[in-house]
Design an enzyme around this catalytic site. Structure first.
Site, short mmCIF file in Angstrom:
data_model
loop_
_atom_site.label_atom_id
_atom_site.label_comp_id
_atom_site.label_asym_id
_atom_site.label_seq_id
_atom_site.Cartn_x
_atom_site.Cartn_y
_atom_site.Cartn_z
N GLY A 255 0.81 -1.22 0.00
CA GLY A 255 0.00 0.00 0.00
C GLY A 255 0.84 1.27 0.00
N GLY A 256 2.06 1.16 -0.50
CA GLY A 256 2.92 2.34 -0.61
C GLY A 256 3.48 2.82 0.73
N TYR B 20 15.46 5.21 -7.83
CA TYR B 20 14.13 5.80 -8.03
C TYR B 20 14.00 6.14 -9.50
CZ TYR B 20 10.01 8.66 -7.09
OH TYR B 20 8.74 9.16 -7.06
N LEU B 21 13.22 5.36 -10.20
CA LEU B 21 13.07 5.59 -11.65
C LEU B 21 12.33 6.91 -11.85
CD1 LEU B 21 12.21 1.98 -12.87
CD2 LEU B 21 14.43 3.05 -12.66
N HIS C 54 1.72 6.54 -4.10
CA HIS C 54 2.13 5.20 -4.54
C HIS C 54 0.99 4.20 -4.49
CE1 HIS C 54 6.16 6.66 -4.70
NE2 HIS C 54 6.20 6.91 -3.41
N ARG D 227 -2.29 -12.91 -4.53
CA ARG D 227 -3.71 -12.85 -4.17
C ARG D 227 -4.51 -12.23 -5.31
NH1 ARG D 227 -4.09 -7.44 -3.92
NH2 ARG D 227 -2.35 -6.30 -3.04
#
Ligand code: ADP
Length: 449
Positions: free
Chosen positions: A164-165, A202-203, A235, A291
């Site tokens: 969940g970022g 970090y792209l 995110h 999941r």
């Protein structure tokens, strides 16, 4: 086939699973907290059991309570849904130990993919391309400094237990490293009880592209194509599309086959999603979700396959009912996540719903537990409805989606519905000219100026 399934979840996803069970003539058992007694999933299930107080740690995450409920009603399987216990390998093992089937992959696969550091090592072994980054866990500041020199700035500190970022911190320059490391570890500890972190490059302008796969215990693995989920805030995904509007045929084939090969090599069973970032025509593995995903309906729309029904069937020991070369991808689908959130700040806006009107028509689907008079409790995820639209092609899909959004009423709480209306009409959305930072750095910035 199973005769009775307990659904260890709530909201739209509990309803989704319930519907699949009905078609399979399987009895359903809803569980709920005291805050959810009036929820739609409780009303529509064949039976329901209250498993604890409002706070999810005491109800939807309360393993003894859920197992007891399942035994009490004589369920032969438990579907964990999305979030909550769906990626908890201990829960999967406990369910099996109590002679019930956990509807999901093997506990070992959940375990390895749930730990992002282990998952990256595994992905490397399976031949998936990785985002450049630290080889393992960051031990201390010195280690972080060494790794950051090798990787270069900007970089991203990520929690190994992440989801969940959460626990993610972007570091733009050397001087900010110490503070960010401390903050990421604290956030990870608070959210997951585990403060292991690692570092990735970090792209700068990637897009998020993921592949839906399905495996059975006979070694068959197929993919149901890709989804693009680049429109995100914090995110976290907000709008998803299938297929990705930017991949060409070769790239679609390549990434689908790559994901299948990896799943075959690990003897993966059940539903899974392999997530990649895509930049400068290259794919980089970021994680695998073991999941069902929130955005599964867009894949269902373009393939015509009921993913949840297939998942239950595989868990009951059946072979996958589809062959890869027979799967047809038709048209285009988009999902808008409608969250009870302030559309500017994204802070939760729970409360009473006086009016709810879902749109309709050919190719328009609304998955939601909402009804007029429902009160959204403040304790859970803010997702309250998913609007999924399927069109002949992308522009037709956008046209229909606009119409559906205009028809939809959720009042009086503020929600992301208002934001979706604006996004869909923006030039960048129409041209699919976006990346994972577009919503926050371009669209919202321009809108709020
Ligand atoms: P989580 O499990 O918390 O959702 P993910 O690894 O799936 O974490 O990443 C979530 C999102 O964060 C991605 O879709 C992407 O937007 C962003 N992200 C993750 N890793 C990177 C990276 N190395 N560079 C840029 N953005 C990233």
């Amino acid at each position: 086939m199973f005769s009775k399934i307990l659904i260890a979840n709530r909201g739209d996803i509990a309803l989704r699973i319930l519907r699949a069970c009905r078609e399979l003539k399987i009895k359903t058992v809803a569980v709920h907290s005291t805050a959810d007694s009036d929820a739609m999933h409780v009303r529509l299930a064949d039976e329901s059991v209250c498993i604890g107080p409002a706070h999810s740690s005491k109800s939807y995450l309360n393993i003894p309570s859920i197992i007891t409920a399942a035994q009490l009603v004589g369920a032969d399987a438990i579907h964990p849904g999305v979030g909550f216990l769906s990626e908890n390998s201990d829960f999967a093992e406990i369910v099996q130990a109590h002679n019930m089937i956990f509807i999901g992959p093997k506990a070992d696969h959940i375990k390895v993919m749930g730990d992002k550091i282990k998952a990256k090592l595994k992905a490397n072994e399976l031949g998936l391309p990785l985002v450049p980054g630290s080889k393992g866990i960051i031990r201390d500041l010195k280690n972080a400094k060494n790794e950051s020199e090798k990787i270069g700035f900007p970089l991203l500190i990520k929690a190994s237990a992440g989801g969940g970022g959460k626990g993610m911190k972007v570091v733009n320059k050397k001087e900010d490293l110490e503070k960010a490391l401390f903050a990421a570890k604290n956030e990870a500890r608070a959210a997951f009880g585990n403060d292991d972190v690692y570092i990735e490059k970090y792209l700068s302008n990637p897009r998020h592209i993921e592949v839906q796969i399905l495996g059975d215990k006979y070694g068959n693995v197929i993919h149901l194509g890709e989804r693009e989920c680049s429109i995100q805030r914090n995110h976290q995904k907000l709008i998803e599309e299938a297929p990705s509007p930017i991949l060409n045929k070769e790239e679609q084939l390549y990434i689908g086959e790559l994901a299948c090969e990896a799943a075959k090599k690990m003897k993966y069973e059940n539903l899974g999603t392999i997530e990649f970032l895509y930049e400068n025509k290259k794919f980089f593995f970021i994680e695998m979700n073991t999941r069902l995903q929130v955005e599964h309906p867009i894949t269902e729309a373009i393939t015509g396959i009921d993913i949840v029904r297939e998942q239950i069937s595989i868990s009951a020991g059946n072979k996958i009912s589809y062959e890869q070369n027979k799967i047809k991808f038709l048209g285009h689908a988009i999902e808008c996540r409608i969250n009870a959130e302030n559309p500017k700040t994204f802070l939760p806006t729970p409360g009473a719903i006086s009016q709810f009107h879902p749109p309709g028509g050919l190719g328009v689907r609304v998955d939601s537990g909402l009804y007029s008079g429902y009160e959204i409790p403040p304790y859970y995820d803010s997702l309250i409805a998913k609007l999924i639209v399927h069109g002949d092609n992308r522009s037709h899909c956008l046209l229909k989606l606009n119409q559906a959004i205009q028809e939809m009423v959720i009042e009086p709480i503020p929600s992301t519905l208002a934001l979706h209306k604006d996004i869909l009409n923006s030039k960048d959305m129409i041209n699919a000219n976006y990346d994972i930072k577009w919503l926050e750095n371009v669209f919202l910035k321009n809108k709020n100026e």
